[in-house]
Design a protein around this motif. Structure first.
Motif, PDB file in Angstrom:
ATOM      1  N   ALA A  77      -5.746   2.799  -1.351  1.00 51.96           N
ATOM      2  CA  ALA A  77      -5.099   2.092  -0.540  1.00 51.96           C
ATOM      3  C   ALA A  77      -6.287   1.066   0.008  1.00 51.96           C
ATOM      4  CB  ALA A  77      -4.419   2.893   0.626  1.00 51.96           C
ATOM      5  N   ALA A  78      -7.381   1.822   0.425  1.00 53.12           N
ATOM      6  CA  ALA A  78      -8.402   1.076   0.787  1.00 53.12           C
ATOM      7  C   ALA A  78      -9.140   0.174   0.053  1.00 53.12           C
ATOM      8  CB  ALA A  78      -9.714   1.942   1.307  1.00 53.12           C
ATOM      9  N   ALA A  79      -9.173   0.520  -1.269  1.00 53.00           N
ATOM     10  CA  ALA A  79      -9.445  -0.607  -2.306  1.00 53.00           C
ATOM     11  C   ALA A  79      -8.699  -1.817  -2.648  1.00 53.00           C
ATOM     12  CB  ALA A  79      -9.745   0.183  -3.579  1.00 53.00           C
ATOM     13  N   MET A  80      -7.382  -1.305  -2.233  1.00 54.81           N
ATOM     14  CA  MET A  80      -6.240  -2.730  -2.257  1.00 54.81           C
ATOM     15  C   MET A  80      -6.625  -3.635  -0.930  1.00 54.81           C
ATOM     16  SD  MET A  80      -2.762  -0.692  -3.301  1.00 54.81           S
ATOM     17  CE  MET A  80      -1.815  -2.093  -2.875  1.00 54.81           C
ATOM     18  N   MET A  81      -7.237  -2.859   0.035  1.00 56.16           N
ATOM     19  CA  MET A  81      -7.169  -3.903   1.232  1.00 56.16           C
ATOM     20  C   MET A  81      -8.571  -4.410   1.371  1.00 56.16           C
ATOM     21  SD  MET A  81      -4.367  -3.793   2.951  1.00 56.16           S
ATOM     22  CE  MET A  81      -3.670  -3.741   1.382  1.00 56.16           C
ATOM     23  N   VAL A  82      -9.352  -4.095   0.452  1.00 56.97           N
ATOM     24  CA  VAL A  82     -10.922  -4.751   0.568  1.00 56.97           C
ATOM     25  C   VAL A  82     -10.924  -6.403   0.701  1.00 56.97           C
ATOM     26  CG1 VAL A  82     -13.081  -4.908  -0.757  1.00 56.97           C
ATOM     27  CG2 VAL A  82     -12.106  -2.524   0.071  1.00 56.97           C
ATOM     28  N   SER A 109      -6.346 -12.043   8.523  1.00 61.49           N
ATOM     29  CA  SER A 109      -6.393 -11.133   7.281  1.00 61.49           C
ATOM     30  C   SER A 109      -7.594 -10.091   7.639  1.00 61.49           C
ATOM     31  CB  SER A 109      -6.610 -11.942   6.091  1.00 61.49           C
ATOM     32  OG  SER A 109      -5.513 -12.761   5.918  1.00 61.49           O
ATOM     33  N   ARG A 110      -8.651 -10.670   8.169  1.00 60.74           N
ATOM     34  CA  ARG A 110     -10.018  -9.709   8.236  1.00 60.74           C
ATOM     35  C   ARG A 110      -9.552  -8.893   9.416  1.00 60.74           C
ATOM     36  NH1 ARG A 110     -12.870 -13.841   9.576  1.00 60.74           N
ATOM     37  NH2 ARG A 110     -13.285 -14.469   7.450  1.00 60.74           N
ATOM     38  N   SER A 111      -8.847  -9.306  10.382  1.00 58.86           N
ATOM     39  CA  SER A 111      -8.637  -8.200  11.505  1.00 58.86           C
ATOM     40  C   SER A 111      -7.532  -7.110  10.877  1.00 58.86           C
ATOM     41  CB  SER A 111      -8.039  -8.817  12.716  1.00 58.86           C
ATOM     42  OG  SER A 111      -7.422  -7.846  13.616  1.00 58.86           O
ATOM     43  N   PHE A 112      -6.777  -7.545  10.034  1.00 57.69           N
ATOM     44  CA  PHE A 112      -5.657  -6.585   9.696  1.00 57.69           C
ATOM     45  C   PHE A 112      -6.241  -5.733   8.528  1.00 57.69           C
ATOM     46  CE2 PHE A 112      -2.105  -5.728   6.616  1.00 57.69           C
ATOM     47  CZ  PHE A 112      -1.176  -5.121   7.451  1.00 57.69           C
ATOM     48  N   GLY A 113      -6.861  -6.613   7.553  1.00 57.81           N
ATOM     49  CA  GLY A 113      -7.569  -5.513   6.551  1.00 57.81           C
ATOM     50  C   GLY A 113      -8.600  -4.501   6.902  1.00 57.81           C
ATOM     51  N   LEU A 114      -9.531  -5.175   7.999  1.00 57.84           N
ATOM     52  CA  LEU A 114     -10.547  -4.316   8.212  1.00 57.84           C
ATOM     53  C   LEU A 114     -10.003  -3.105   9.033  1.00 57.84           C
ATOM     54  CD1 LEU A 114     -13.797  -4.026   8.455  1.00 57.84           C
ATOM     55  CD2 LEU A 114     -13.614  -5.184  10.754  1.00 57.84           C
ATOM     56  N   THR A 115      -9.093  -3.087   9.743  1.00 62.32           N
ATOM     57  CA  THR A 115      -8.409  -1.842  10.439  1.00 62.32           C
ATOM     58  C   THR A 115      -7.881  -1.135   9.404  1.00 62.32           C
ATOM     59  OG1 THR A 115      -7.469  -3.479  12.378  1.00 62.32           O
ATOM     60  CG2 THR A 115      -6.762  -1.361  12.041  1.00 62.32           C
ATOM     61  N   LEU A 116      -7.101  -1.497   8.120  1.00 63.95           N
ATOM     62  CA  LEU A 116      -6.734  -0.719   7.185  1.00 63.95           C
ATOM     63  C   LEU A 116      -7.898  -0.085   6.378  1.00 63.95           C
ATOM     64  CD1 LEU A 116      -3.759  -2.496   5.888  1.00 63.95           C
ATOM     65  CD2 LEU A 116      -3.781  -0.489   7.521  1.00 63.95           C
ATOM     66  N   VAL A 117      -8.953  -0.585   6.166  1.00 63.25           N
ATOM     67  CA  VAL A 117      -9.991  -0.127   5.155  1.00 63.25           C
ATOM     68  C   VAL A 117     -10.627   0.920   5.950  1.00 63.25           C
ATOM     69  CG1 VAL A 117     -12.255  -0.769   4.060  1.00 63.25           C
ATOM     70  CG2 VAL A 117     -10.268  -2.107   3.919  1.00 63.25           C
ATOM     71  N   VAL A 125       0.831  -1.277  -0.107  1.00 64.86           N
ATOM     72  CA  VAL A 125       0.125   0.059  -0.051  1.00 64.86           C
ATOM     73  C   VAL A 125       0.841   1.192   0.037  1.00 64.86           C
ATOM     74  CG1 VAL A 125      -1.705   1.149   1.110  1.00 64.86           C
ATOM     75  CG2 VAL A 125      -1.933  -1.176   0.901  1.00 64.86           C
ATOM     76  N   PHE A 126       1.981   1.180   0.818  1.00 64.92           N
ATOM     77  CA  PHE A 126       2.777   2.470   0.918  1.00 64.92           C
ATOM     78  C   PHE A 126       3.590   2.664  -0.230  1.00 64.92           C
ATOM     79  CE2 PHE A 126       7.072   3.922   1.995  1.00 64.92           C
ATOM     80  CZ  PHE A 126       6.587   5.394   2.277  1.00 64.92           C
ATOM     81  N   MET A 127       4.149   1.455  -0.829  1.00 59.57           N
ATOM     82  CA  MET A 127       4.765   1.649  -2.326  1.00 59.57           C
ATOM     83  C   MET A 127       3.874   2.170  -3.476  1.00 59.57           C
ATOM     84  SD  MET A 127       6.594  -2.212  -1.960  1.00 59.57           S
ATOM     85  CE  MET A 127       7.787  -2.513  -0.833  1.00 59.57           C
ATOM     86  N   VAL A 128       2.755   1.531  -3.562  1.00 57.08           N
ATOM     87  CA  VAL A 128       1.783   2.213  -4.658  1.00 57.08           C
ATOM     88  C   VAL A 128       1.526   3.645  -4.311  1.00 57.08           C
ATOM     89  CG1 VAL A 128      -0.272   1.743  -5.878  1.00 57.08           C
ATOM     90  CG2 VAL A 128       1.298  -0.208  -5.273  1.00 57.08           C
ATOM     91  N   GLY A 129       1.453   3.736  -3.354  1.00 53.43           N
ATOM     92  CA  GLY A 129       0.830   5.212  -2.856  1.00 53.43           C
ATOM     93  C   GLY A 129       2.035   6.301  -3.236  1.00 53.43           C
ATOM     94  N   VAL A 130       3.090   5.887  -2.787  1.00 50.03           N
ATOM     95  CA  VAL A 130       4.160   6.952  -2.906  1.00 50.03           C
ATOM     96  C   VAL A 130       4.756   6.819  -4.411  1.00 50.03           C
ATOM     97  CG1 VAL A 130       6.544   7.351  -2.600  1.00 50.03           C
ATOM     98  CG2 VAL A 130       5.077   6.817  -0.679  1.00 50.03           C
ATOM     99  N   SER A 131       4.736   5.831  -5.069  1.00 54.45           N
ATOM    100  CA  SER A 131       5.118   5.916  -6.451  1.00 54.45           C
ATOM    101  C   SER A 131       3.842   6.518  -7.535  1.00 54.45           C
ATOM    102  CB  SER A 131       5.244   4.240  -7.024  1.00 54.45           C
ATOM    103  OG  SER A 131       5.999   3.473  -6.173  1.00 54.45           O
ATOM    104  N   ALA A 132       2.542   6.154  -7.047  1.00 53.56           N
ATOM    105  CA  ALA A 132       1.427   6.993  -7.791  1.00 53.56           C
ATOM    106  C   ALA A 132       1.715   8.412  -7.589  1.00 53.56           C
ATOM    107  CB  ALA A 132       0.230   6.542  -7.318  1.00 53.56           C
ATOM    108  N   ALA A 133       1.846   8.906  -6.299  1.00 53.53           N
ATOM    109  CA  ALA A 133       2.063  10.259  -6.115  1.00 53.53           C
ATOM    110  C   ALA A 133       3.106  10.886  -6.706  1.00 53.53           C
ATOM    111  CB  ALA A 133       2.326  10.541  -4.600  1.00 53.53           C
ATOM    112  N   VAL A 134       4.241  10.386  -6.803  1.00 52.54           N
ATOM    113  CA  VAL A 134       5.253  10.868  -7.799  1.00 52.54           C
ATOM    114  C   VAL A 134       5.325  10.882  -9.088  1.00 52.54           C
ATOM    115  CG1 VAL A 134       7.957  10.549  -8.120  1.00 52.54           C
ATOM    116  CG2 VAL A 134       7.080  10.229  -5.850  1.00 52.54           C
ATOM    117  N   GLN A 135       4.616   9.795  -9.524  1.00 53.91           N
ATOM    118  CA  GLN A 135       4.218   9.830 -11.103  1.00 53.91           C
ATOM    119  C   GLN A 135       3.263  10.492 -11.307  1.00 53.91           C
ATOM    120  OE1 GLN A 135       1.181   8.197 -12.166  1.00 53.91           O
ATOM    121  NE2 GLN A 135       1.649   8.557 -14.168  1.00 53.91           N
ATOM    122  N   SER A 136       2.231  11.010 -10.459  1.00 57.29           N
ATOM    123  CA  SER A 136       1.514  12.237 -10.982  1.00 57.29           C
ATOM    124  C   SER A 136       2.134  13.460 -10.899  1.00 57.29           C
ATOM    125  CB  SER A 136       0.414  12.178  -9.803  1.00 57.29           C
ATOM    126  OG  SER A 136      -0.637  13.265  -9.999  1.00 57.29           O
TER     127      SER A 136
END
Length: 641
Positions: free
Chosen positions: A583-588, A601-609, A61-72
């Motif tokens: 990031a939320a869509a990736m964790m759904v 996975s449900r505990s981890f993903g629900l917290t992030l979403v 999530v962190f990698m895609v977010g930072v890369s997308a921000a820099v690319q934008s």
């Protein structure tokens, strides 16, 4: 689930960028950063486990977010503006990961592996964002024109704004901790491993053929109510009961998760199996699932200790333990309660006449060695067979030790060389007692193991046991914990410490990035909102706060703060909310996963979403409106503070 997660990511990126190459650049950059992280893990000797996979999921999530921000930013022609935020984001991850190094106990050992992977992720992502993403953007998106750097509007928060911001941040952080204090807690979620353990204990003195027949009947009854793919039976050993010819244990492997239907989870199968074997009078049968953390307990039971601190009477200890077992069975939180400690095993107590031994010149060591060799067993040596080391133990044939009268056929050599009958030196009597005696801190103890019902957290079960024990235990008895309950009681969640230190680390990074502690304080508001949203999502869906969700909360603080580094308060909400929504869509997919590891996975993903959605839909709009109201002096230099 991996395919679904990638599909979610591709659809969101396509919807925002509306171009294939705009999707390809952040994905390719993320894969490069992920390869660097995996390379470092391989060189350092780390294994890919469930814990490292959770860390890599948050890292993705962190990698895609930072890369997308820099690319934008590269597409908009503002490449120079992304270098400092990318380095600051990597520093935020590395610094916040050090928070996990301060936690002790088994929780600390588990979180250190997560922290190590996450810290390497921050460094790798910063390198890729500065070196790889701009190169890929120029290579595949060369049609975009480079524009001059945008002038950054400088604002100076008022003193009233700072007070309100600090109050809002403190309220959200304290609200998250207060909400978490009301939530049930688990060390780690109880997973469906698809394996059922069966403990069979018959009456002492039951022969091996009788035990085999009983186990066969148990297996037939179990097979009639649940589909068992494989099974293995070990005779002579129990799970809760001491080893002996009257005990046995079975390992039952259920069908794969993909072949099971509704109502066929491991806990539901155990409930049906327990009902099917409940009317077998010849044996005490306990059914249980595997422990959530291998090596911490023999089963997924809550194991309190009952310690006799005043006397060493095993009969009284057995009475008190079974009395507590009967009381715990009436608890609405208990699904099954078992106690493997009994004092009805037949024993042969031998009284040695030392005066006769001295008179007949028989050394006591020779007498005890003879009794041990013939009535018990003796370790001889180890024998190497191929690559295996085998222990050699000798004992008398069963005919020579089947009854107390066997003592009449034993002789011991005196110092004069004469053979003296053992029966002339000893007297014996038969009595009942425990099969094995256990001590904890020199106190005689046993365990009363309770399996909580589905949906009951470990903390709730421990509180119920503590309440009953405090009311029912005699004054000269004490209690403690064993297995996973011991770790939960000795090393609490450190929720307040993790939240406070992670927010402090993020504040320091934001202060260095914007060169103003005033602006950093204002930017903590949406990050605190993400923290509150993650806890609120767990509370709303009734998911206990576990070790995985605690790490997810730390990741929320770091990742959302990194998103703030690439946005400006003057940008429209849609542009600022893009990264957290992505990031939320990736964790759904994690929220709707099934099979092995689904609970974690449900505990981890629900917290992030929940955290990312609350950050995007509540934190950013409220922070933007708050900033427009309380900020003044637009155009003034922000070097003060």
């Amino acid at each position: 689930m991996k395919i679904v997660r990638l599909l979610f990511l591709a659809l969101v990126l396509l919807a925002v960028f509306r171009a294939f190459w705009s999707v390809f650049v952040p994905l390719a950059a993320s894969l490069v950063a992920l390869s660097l992280v995996l390379t470092v893990m391989a060189v350092s000797g780390c294994f890919v486990t469930v814990l490292s996979l959770y860390a890599l999921t948050a890292a993705l999530v962190f990698m895609v977010g930072v890369s997308a921000a820099v690319q934008s930013a590269c597409c908009a022609g503002h490449l120079d503006e992304t270098r400092v935020p990318a380095l600051a984001a990597g520093a935020a991850v590395a610094v916040a990961s050090l928070v996990l190094m301060l936690i002790g106990g088994v929780q600390g050992l588990i979180l250190r592996q997560l922290a190590a992977v996450f810290a390497v992720t921050g460094v790798a992502t910063a390198f890729v964002a500065v070196a790889v993403v701009p190169a890929l953007s120029l290579l595949f998106l060369s049609s975009w024109k480079v524009r001059p750097e945008r002038p950054v509007a400088r604002t100076k928060p008022t003193s009233a704004a700072l007070l309100v911001a600090f109050a809002a941040v403190a309220a959200l952080a304290l609200g998250a901790m207060a909400l978490s204090a009301r939530m049930p807690r688990d060390f780690v979620p109880n997973e469906d491993f698809g394996v059922v353990l069966v403990d069979v204990k018959t009456k002492d003195g039951t022969s091996r053929p009788q035990v085999v027949d009983i186990v066969k009947g148990v297996r037939e009854r179990i097979a009639a109510v649940c589909d068992v793919e494989k099974s293995c039976t070990v005779f002579g050993e129990g799970i809760f009961s001491p080893s002996g010819e009257n005990t046995a244990k079975m390992y039952l492997v259920l069908k794969p998760w993909s072949e099971r239907g509704a109502g066929e989870s491991t806990l539901e199968c155990i409930a049906r199996m327990r009902k099917a074997v409940s009317d077998i009078p010849e044996a005490q049968i306990s059914l249980l699932s595997l422990p959530t953390v291998p090596g911490m307990g023999t089963a997924a039971y809550v194991s309190p200790l009952v310690l006799s601190t005043a006397d060493n009477d095993p009969v009284r200890l057995s009475y008190e333990a079974h009395r507590l077992q009967a009381i715990l069975k009436r608890s609405p939180l208990a699904d099954d309660v078992t106690c493997g400690y009994n004092t009805d095993s037949p024993h042969l107590r031998i009284h040695v006449d030392r005066a006769k031994c001295e008179l007949m010149k028989v050394p006591l060591s020779s007498l005890f060695a003879t009794l041990q060799h013939n009535l018990g067993s003796v370790y001889v040596n180890d024998v190497n067979l191929g690559t295996q080391v085998n222990r050699v133990t000798v004992m008398s044939d069963w005919k020579g030790r089947s009854a107390p009268e066997s003592l009449a056929g034993l002789y011991v050599r005196s110092t004069t060389g004469a053979m003296v009958p053992v029966s002339a030196l000893v007297e014996y009597e038969e009595e009942l007692g425990p099969n094995a005696v256990y001590r904890y801190n020199r106190y005689l103890y046993c365990t009363v193991d309770m399996a909580q019902k589905a949906g009951v957290s470990l903390e709730d079960a421990m509180n119920e046991i503590s309440r009953i024990f405090e009311r029912e235990l005699p004054r000269d008895y004490d209690t403690g914990w064993s297995g996973i309950a011991f770790e939960e009681s000795s090393t609490p969640g450190h929720m307040g410490l993790m939240v406070s230190l992670s927010l402090l680390a993020v504040f320091l990074v934001l202060m260095v990035r914007f060169e103003s502690w005033r602006r950093a304080a204002l930017l903590l508001l949406p990050t605190s909102a993400a923290l509150f949203g993650g806890v609120l999502a767990l509370f709303a869906f009734g998911v206990p706060l576990s070790l995985y969700s605690r790490f997810a909360l730390l990741a929320l603080v770091v990742v959302t703060a990194s998103f703030l580094l690439f946005s400006s308060p003057d940008e429209p909400w849609r542009r600022r909310a893009f990264l957290p929504l992505l990031a939320a869509a990736m964790m759904v997919p994690l929220v709707f996963t099934s099979g092995a590891g689904a609970a974690g996975s449900r505990s981890f993903g629900l917290t992030l979403v929940g955290g990312f959605l609350f950050f995007a839909l509540v934190g950013l709009p409220v922070a933007g409106a708050f900033g427009r109201i309380v900020l003044r002096g637009r155009g003034a230099k922000d070097g003060e503070g």
